[in-house]
Design an enzyme around this catalytic site. Sequence first.
Site, PDB file in Angstrom:
ATOM      1  N   ARG A  25      44.109  26.280  30.497  1.00 30.90           N
ATOM      2  CA  ARG A  25      42.838  27.455  30.154  1.00 30.90           C
ATOM      3  C   ARG A  25      43.078  28.399  29.013  1.00 30.90           C
ATOM      4  O   ARG A  25      44.079  28.363  28.573  1.00 30.90           O
ATOM      5  CB  ARG A  25      42.563  28.180  31.434  1.00 30.90           C
ATOM      6  CG  ARG A  25      43.666  29.187  31.764  1.00 30.90           C
ATOM      7  CD  ARG A  25      43.240  30.078  33.144  1.00 30.90           C
ATOM      8  NE  ARG A  25      44.417  31.030  33.508  1.00 30.90           N
ATOM      9  CZ  ARG A  25      44.402  31.739  34.497  1.00 30.90           C
ATOM     10  NH1 ARG A  25      43.304  31.748  34.990  1.00 30.90           N
ATOM     11  NH2 ARG A  25      45.279  32.600  34.607  1.00 30.90           N
ATOM     12  N   ASN A  77      37.548  36.416  30.213  1.00 28.71           N
ATOM     13  CA  ASN A  77      38.336  36.634  31.597  1.00 28.71           C
ATOM     14  C   ASN A  77      39.706  37.178  31.102  1.00 28.71           C
ATOM     15  O   ASN A  77      40.389  36.347  30.427  1.00 28.71           O
ATOM     16  CB  ASN A  77      38.427  35.434  32.568  1.00 28.71           C
ATOM     17  CG  ASN A  77      39.087  35.788  33.881  1.00 28.71           C
ATOM     18  OD1 ASN A  77      38.671  36.779  34.626  1.00 28.71           O
ATOM     19  ND2 ASN A  77      40.345  35.290  34.265  1.00 28.71           N
ATOM     20  N   GLU A  78      40.143  38.163  31.436  1.00 27.40           N
ATOM     21  CA  GLU A  78      41.631  38.506  31.237  1.00 27.40           C
ATOM     22  C   GLU A  78      42.022  38.248  29.715  1.00 27.40           C
ATOM     23  O   GLU A  78      42.903  37.487  29.475  1.00 27.40           O
ATOM     24  CB  GLU A  78      42.793  37.738  32.018  1.00 27.40           C
ATOM     25  CG  GLU A  78      42.764  38.425  33.358  1.00 27.40           C
ATOM     26  CD  GLU A  78      43.937  38.220  34.183  1.00 27.40           C
ATOM     27  OE1 GLU A  78      44.598  36.979  34.077  1.00 27.40           O
ATOM     28  OE2 GLU A  78      44.073  38.818  35.445  1.00 27.40           O
ATOM     29  N   GLU A  90      40.875  42.194  40.268  1.00 25.38           N
ATOM     30  CA  GLU A  90      41.684  41.253  40.934  1.00 25.38           C
ATOM     31  C   GLU A  90      43.014  41.801  41.459  1.00 25.38           C
ATOM     32  O   GLU A  90      43.616  42.389  40.731  1.00 25.38           O
ATOM     33  CB  GLU A  90      42.106  40.004  39.912  1.00 25.38           C
ATOM     34  CG  GLU A  90      40.962  38.926  39.416  1.00 25.38           C
ATOM     35  CD  GLU A  90      41.676  38.082  38.586  1.00 25.38           C
ATOM     36  OE1 GLU A  90      42.915  37.573  38.718  1.00 25.38           O
ATOM     37  OE2 GLU A  90      41.002  37.727  37.578  1.00 25.38           O
ATOM     38  N   TRP A 112      52.579  31.776  40.872  1.00 24.47           N
ATOM     39  CA  TRP A 112      52.975  31.795  39.526  1.00 24.47           C
ATOM     40  C   TRP A 112      54.277  32.497  39.444  1.00 24.47           C
ATOM     41  O   TRP A 112      54.760  32.920  38.012  1.00 24.47           O
ATOM     42  CB  TRP A 112      51.992  32.255  38.251  1.00 24.47           C
ATOM     43  CG  TRP A 112      51.425  33.752  38.612  1.00 24.47           C
ATOM     44  CD1 TRP A 112      49.928  33.726  39.272  1.00 24.47           C
ATOM     45  CD2 TRP A 112      51.786  35.122  38.658  1.00 24.47           C
ATOM     46  NE1 TRP A 112      49.615  35.032  39.374  1.00 24.47           N
ATOM     47  CE2 TRP A 112      50.788  35.686  39.140  1.00 24.47           C
ATOM     48  CE3 TRP A 112      53.089  35.581  38.308  1.00 24.47           C
ATOM     49  CZ2 TRP A 112      50.859  37.256  39.196  1.00 24.47           C
ATOM     50  CZ3 TRP A 112      52.967  37.032  38.247  1.00 24.47           C
ATOM     51  CH2 TRP A 112      52.036  37.723  38.777  1.00 24.47           C
ATOM     52  N   GLU A 152      46.255  26.510  41.015  1.00 24.53           N
ATOM     53  CA  GLU A 152      46.249  27.777  42.002  1.00 24.53           C
ATOM     54  C   GLU A 152      46.094  27.465  43.479  1.00 24.53           C
ATOM     55  O   GLU A 152      45.777  28.563  44.220  1.00 24.53           O
ATOM     56  CB  GLU A 152      45.167  28.955  41.607  1.00 24.53           C
ATOM     57  CG  GLU A 152      45.667  29.133  40.198  1.00 24.53           C
ATOM     58  CD  GLU A 152      44.724  30.387  39.456  1.00 24.53           C
ATOM     59  OE1 GLU A 152      45.433  31.141  38.790  1.00 24.53           O
ATOM     60  OE2 GLU A 152      43.661  30.108  39.516  1.00 24.53           O
ATOM     61  N   LYS A 153      46.342  26.299  44.102  1.00 27.46           N
ATOM     62  CA  LYS A 153      46.294  26.025  45.291  1.00 27.46           C
ATOM     63  C   LYS A 153      46.956  26.583  46.203  1.00 27.46           C
ATOM     64  O   LYS A 153      46.576  26.769  47.550  1.00 27.46           O
ATOM     65  CB  LYS A 153      45.954  24.417  45.593  1.00 27.46           C
ATOM     66  CG  LYS A 153      47.160  23.809  45.262  1.00 27.46           C
ATOM     67  CD  LYS A 153      47.086  22.196  45.530  1.00 27.46           C
ATOM     68  CE  LYS A 153      48.329  21.311  45.076  1.00 27.46           C
ATOM     69  NZ  LYS A 153      48.222  21.442  43.491  1.00 27.46           N
ATOM     70  N   HIS A 171      47.790  29.937  45.806  1.00 27.13           N
ATOM     71  CA  HIS A 171      47.570  31.265  45.670  1.00 27.13           C
ATOM     72  C   HIS A 171      46.665  31.745  46.781  1.00 27.13           C
ATOM     73  O   HIS A 171      45.869  31.101  47.146  1.00 27.13           O
ATOM     74  CB  HIS A 171      46.850  31.478  44.307  1.00 27.13           C
ATOM     75  CG  HIS A 171      46.960  32.682  43.858  1.00 27.13           C
ATOM     76  ND1 HIS A 171      46.130  33.793  44.544  1.00 27.13           N
ATOM     77  CD2 HIS A 171      47.401  33.414  42.576  1.00 27.13           C
ATOM     78  CE1 HIS A 171      46.147  34.967  43.875  1.00 27.13           C
ATOM     79  NE2 HIS A 171      46.992  34.648  42.764  1.00 27.13           N
TER      80      HIS A 171
HETATM   81  C1  GAL Z   1      44.700  35.935  36.976  1.00 26.49           C
HETATM   82  C2  GAL Z   1      43.370  35.335  36.587  1.00 26.49           C
HETATM   83  C3  GAL Z   1      42.816  34.670  37.730  1.00 26.49           C
HETATM   84  C4  GAL Z   1      43.848  34.001  38.455  1.00 26.49           C
HETATM   85  C5  GAL Z   1      45.007  34.927  38.808  1.00 26.49           C
HETATM   86  C6  GAL Z   1      46.008  34.462  39.858  1.00 26.49           C
HETATM   87  O1  GAL Z   1      45.604  36.012  35.752  1.00 26.49           O
HETATM   88  O2  GAL Z   1      42.379  36.026  35.950  1.00 26.49           O
HETATM   89  O3  GAL Z   1      41.763  33.603  37.315  1.00 26.49           O
HETATM   90  O4  GAL Z   1      44.643  32.956  37.763  1.00 26.49           O
HETATM   91  O5  GAL Z   1      45.515  35.323  37.843  1.00 26.49           O
HETATM   92  O6  GAL Z   1      46.885  35.431  40.161  1.00 26.49           O
END
Ligand code: GAL
Length: 663
Positions: free
Chosen positions: A122, A160-161, A318, A326, A366-367, A369
């Site tokens: 992304r 986003n970010e 968030e 991650w 991200e499954k 997370h």
């Molecule tokens: C952020 C992001 C989200 C998701 C999240 C996971 O960096 O905006 O889309 O990836 O981290 O921790």
Amino acid sequence: MTQSNETTRRWLRRAGSARLEFGADYNPDQWPREFWDDDVRAMREAGVTVVSLAIFSWARLEPREGAYDFAWLDEVMDLLHAGGITVDLATATASPPPWLTRKHPEILPVTRTGEVLSPGARQHWRPTSPIFREHALRLVRELATRYAEHPALVAWHVNNELGCHNIYDYSDDAAAAFRVWLRNRYHDVEALNHAWGTAFWSQRYDDFEEVLPPRLAASHPNPTQQLDFKRFSSDALKEHLRAERDLLRSITPEVPVTTNFMVMGETKGMNYADWAAEVDFVSNDHYVLPGPQARDELSFSANLTGNLAGGRPWFLMEHSTSAVNWQPVNVAKKPGELERDSLTHVAHGADAVCYFQWRQSKAGAEKYHSAMLPHAGTDSDLFRAVVRFGQRLRELAPVAGSRRRRAEVGIVFDWESWWVAEHDSHPTDRLRYRQETLDWYTALLDAGVRADVLPVTGPLEEYRVLIAPILHVLPARLAVRLRDWVAAGGHLVTTYFSGIVDENDHVWLGGYPGPLRDVLGIRIEEFGPLLDHESVELDNGTTGTLWTDRIDVTSDDVEVLARYKTGEQAERAAVTRRRAGAGSAAYVSTRLGPEGLGPLLPALLGPAGVRGELPPELAGRVELAIRGDHWFLINRTDGPVDLGALPDGGILEPRGVAILHRP
Ligand code: GAL
């Protein structure tokens, strides 16, 4: 009023009675249609009030160039509205679709070493690509026009970010935009030559067209070129934010615009002190970084975000209910941490508590997370904890809208000092700016003293004590401002490698720390960085690492608060303090860590008359943050804490947060 106090002007459109918002990123396009009704039902059960929608939906919204498919989003917007849930609608520009990169591979970012980043993850776009900008804005226009009047829409979420993965792009687009940026800054190339010190190593430019980004070179690239490239890169993404924002404002002037910052850990490329005024309300994302200061780091980030917002409420866009995906090892949150982490943000001014994400993904990177609704479904401890917390947030509605109460101590945070102090070709490459600032924050928390972490552009003069760790870049104007404030009664504390260079990264001559020598009453001729295995003892029983300075005391009125006992500087001053005008100026020349800074605090804060607001038995065990007339008492320990010393105190659960009303 300072710039930061002018920010955060508007909150969600149609926000009714004051409440703390609760919600998450919602990605319904990653699920079959039959999940959506269950989603809304479970959101209602949890008390969700707002979701961020369509963040990564570009490929679904525009499956082929110019062919838009909004039917599914219409349906989701309507379903959410029918369920009483509002929408922070993303502009969906974060992740360009495959057709775009296939047609225009020239939007892909290029690394310092010349590699082109492929699509497939992304944020694979160049901040300065005119082609990307054009396609992104076309999508923004379509979305804004279509949903302008939708009753669920309460805010716009730009991209986003910004800069999470693409802050530094060294492509030809970036090179061209960098040259434009440099022309605007310097006007003529001789001014650039002067600022960059290009007499060194035959780097003189005859024309702006010769200038490049600091790509992989044979040795250390020009330091001021590196600094300007960092400034430029932050500005380039800020320009993207402004471009989307301006278009949104032209179509829906009454809908506030935000974008999620990443004030956390080592994310440092975006100068948020400079971005905060660009949004209608500040939003932030935060994830806990494991380690001994994990909790304090969260508080530090929330605190700084609150001060970027000028003390006004902000939006926690968030964080996580439990583990992320991650880190090398992704640890689940312990009981109590979900609430404590969220409420620490509220304590520092968040009026919205949102997570990544609503429903835990079944597929994709991200499954693993965590989310509000885990793989296990609603019949899970995690979902029950989320529902309980939603209830607690509803009870905290009276907190909504209140401002953070300013502390007497400020920790100055400066993005440019962070960037430059960690450049290559320095006395040590071990120095970590944010760690030093965090260590001071932890030391103050340990002592039970409330502090604000504020950007260097903030209202510095409003504090009695300013701690400016590693204030490395010290423009003349700021030096004058600090000296004047000290003369008028301010108490300044600064550390090693502060006051060393001006805004061009040119060393202040005559001995370190340049323009602070007089006010501190010291002069340093040579730095004494330490090797990894080295440490030095101070005569107050503490231990220094990383750095020492060869300090000469130049003024009779300097008090030596601690001396080196061992090492090259043995017998010399390690920590000094000088009464100056109606205030004082102190200097700490080595890295002491929270344990070593703690014993210095009485001497540094005492003369300013600053002391903790908590009963001594609570100092260190709880953090105090104040919003309006609410006192947040946050348990920093894994055990219960007896708050009996406070009226209505009671027992604070392990990792718990008590909120006391103190009108
Ligand atoms: C952020 C992001 C989200 C998701 C999240 C996971 O960096 O905006 O889309 O990836 O981290 O921790």
